[in-house]
Scaffold this active site. Structure first.
Site, PDB file in Angstrom:
ATOM      1  N   GLY A  46       0.836  -1.191   0.000  1.00  0.00           N
ATOM      2  CA  GLY A  46       0.000   0.000   0.000  1.00  0.00           C
ATOM      3  C   GLY A  46       0.872   1.242   0.000  1.00  0.00           C
ATOM      4  O   GLY A  46       1.996   1.211   0.515  1.00  0.00           O
ATOM      5  N   GLN A  51       2.700   9.944   1.604  1.00  0.00           N
ATOM      6  CA  GLN A  51       4.023   9.290   1.639  1.00  0.00           C
ATOM      7  C   GLN A  51       4.923   9.700   0.481  1.00  0.00           C
ATOM      8  O   GLN A  51       6.120   9.445   0.507  1.00  0.00           O
ATOM      9  CB  GLN A  51       3.857   7.768   1.623  1.00  0.00           C
ATOM     10  N   CYS A  93       5.741  -0.146   7.193  1.00  0.00           N
ATOM     11  CA  CYS A  93       5.307   1.043   6.462  1.00  0.00           C
ATOM     12  C   CYS A  93       6.489   1.551   5.653  1.00  0.00           C
ATOM     13  O   CYS A  93       7.607   1.625   6.177  1.00  0.00           O
ATOM     14  CB  CYS A  93       4.844   2.107   7.451  1.00  0.00           C
ATOM     15  N   LEU A  94       6.266   1.902   4.401  1.00  0.00           N
ATOM     16  CA  LEU A  94       7.364   2.361   3.542  1.00  0.00           C
ATOM     17  C   LEU A  94       7.975   3.675   4.053  1.00  0.00           C
ATOM     18  O   LEU A  94       9.094   4.009   3.697  1.00  0.00           O
ATOM     19  CB  LEU A  94       6.885   2.522   2.093  1.00  0.00           C
ATOM     20  N   HIS A 135      -4.618   1.078   7.602  1.00  0.00           N
ATOM     21  CA  HIS A 135      -3.287   1.721   7.656  1.00  0.00           C
ATOM     22  C   HIS A 135      -3.220   2.890   6.661  1.00  0.00           C
ATOM     23  O   HIS A 135      -2.779   3.985   7.007  1.00  0.00           O
ATOM     24  CB  HIS A 135      -2.226   0.657   7.347  1.00  0.00           C
ATOM     25  N   GLU A 136      -3.680   2.639   5.430  1.00  0.00           N
ATOM     26  CA  GLU A 136      -3.557   3.667   4.380  1.00  0.00           C
ATOM     27  C   GLU A 136      -4.570   4.798   4.572  1.00  0.00           C
ATOM     28  O   GLU A 136      -4.261   5.958   4.285  1.00  0.00           O
ATOM     29  CB  GLU A 136      -3.706   3.040   2.992  1.00  0.00           C
ATOM     30  N   HIS A 139      -3.106   7.151   6.905  1.00  0.00           N
ATOM     31  CA  HIS A 139      -2.153   8.064   6.246  1.00  0.00           C
ATOM     32  C   HIS A 139      -2.877   9.276   5.661  1.00  0.00           C
ATOM     33  O   HIS A 139      -2.377  10.396   5.733  1.00  0.00           O
ATOM     34  CB  HIS A 139      -1.415   7.352   5.107  1.00  0.00           C
TER      35      HIS A 139
END
Ligand code: NI
Length: 171
Positions: A46, A51, A93-94, A135-136, A139
């Site tokens: 994701g 991000q 997480c990236l 999670h996304e 963000h």
């Protein structure tokens, strides 16, 4: 298509509520294509717009990691409309390279969103799909997974982040 630069915590754009997407135009299509390419390149499941330093409410996901085309979805202006159950599992997480930590999430979520043409859709998912959607969507609301950890896990994670930052892999 182009690879975009993924920003790392504690970059302020990650902690800022994204603006709703209002224009469903060619620029949006291009942004989404670039986000998919960037996510696959980084081996993530994701990636949300904040991000890549775009403060807007949208994200891309593919929990199959490129194996199943039907799981490749862009969700614009996501709203969680139903949740149930609980799951505890490792999350990464990236924007937190090298950090994995147990996080409790709902087991099932229903999210309402707009597709790239602006049409309203719903996605009903469980397990990894639910975890990824939550999670996304966080963000998009300026919330990072650190915020969802228990106090103890968060303190452990902060110490680990400091160590990772010293290695120079986290800028
Ligand atoms: Ni993330």
């Amino acid at each position: 298509m182009a690879l975009l630069k993924i920003v790392h915590y504690p970059e302020s754009v990650l902690l800022t509520v994204g603006k709703p997407v209002e224009e469903f135009d060619e620029d949006l299509k291009k942004l989404i294509e670039d986000m998919f390419e960037t996510m696959y390149d980084a081996k993530g499941v994701g990636l949300a717009a904040p991000q890549i330093a775009v403060s807007q409410r949208l994200f891309v996901m593919d929990c199959s990691g490129g194996e199943d085309e039907t799981q490749k979805i862009a969700l614009i202006n996501p709203e969680i409309i139903h949740v149930e159950g609980k799951q505890i599992g490792d999350e990464g997480c990236l924007s937190f390279p090298g950090l994995y930590q147990k996080v409790q999430r709902n087991l099932r979520t229903v999210v309402r969103y707009q597709n790239v043409r602006g049409e309203f859709q719903e996605l009903d998912g469980e397990d990894l799909t639910a975890r990824c959607v939550l999670h996304e969507t966080d963000h998009c609301d300026g919330i990072v997974f650190l915020d969802q950890m228990t106090f103890l896990k968060r303190e452990m994670a902060k110490r680990k982040i400091k160590k990772l930052q010293k290695t120079g892999k986290w800028e």
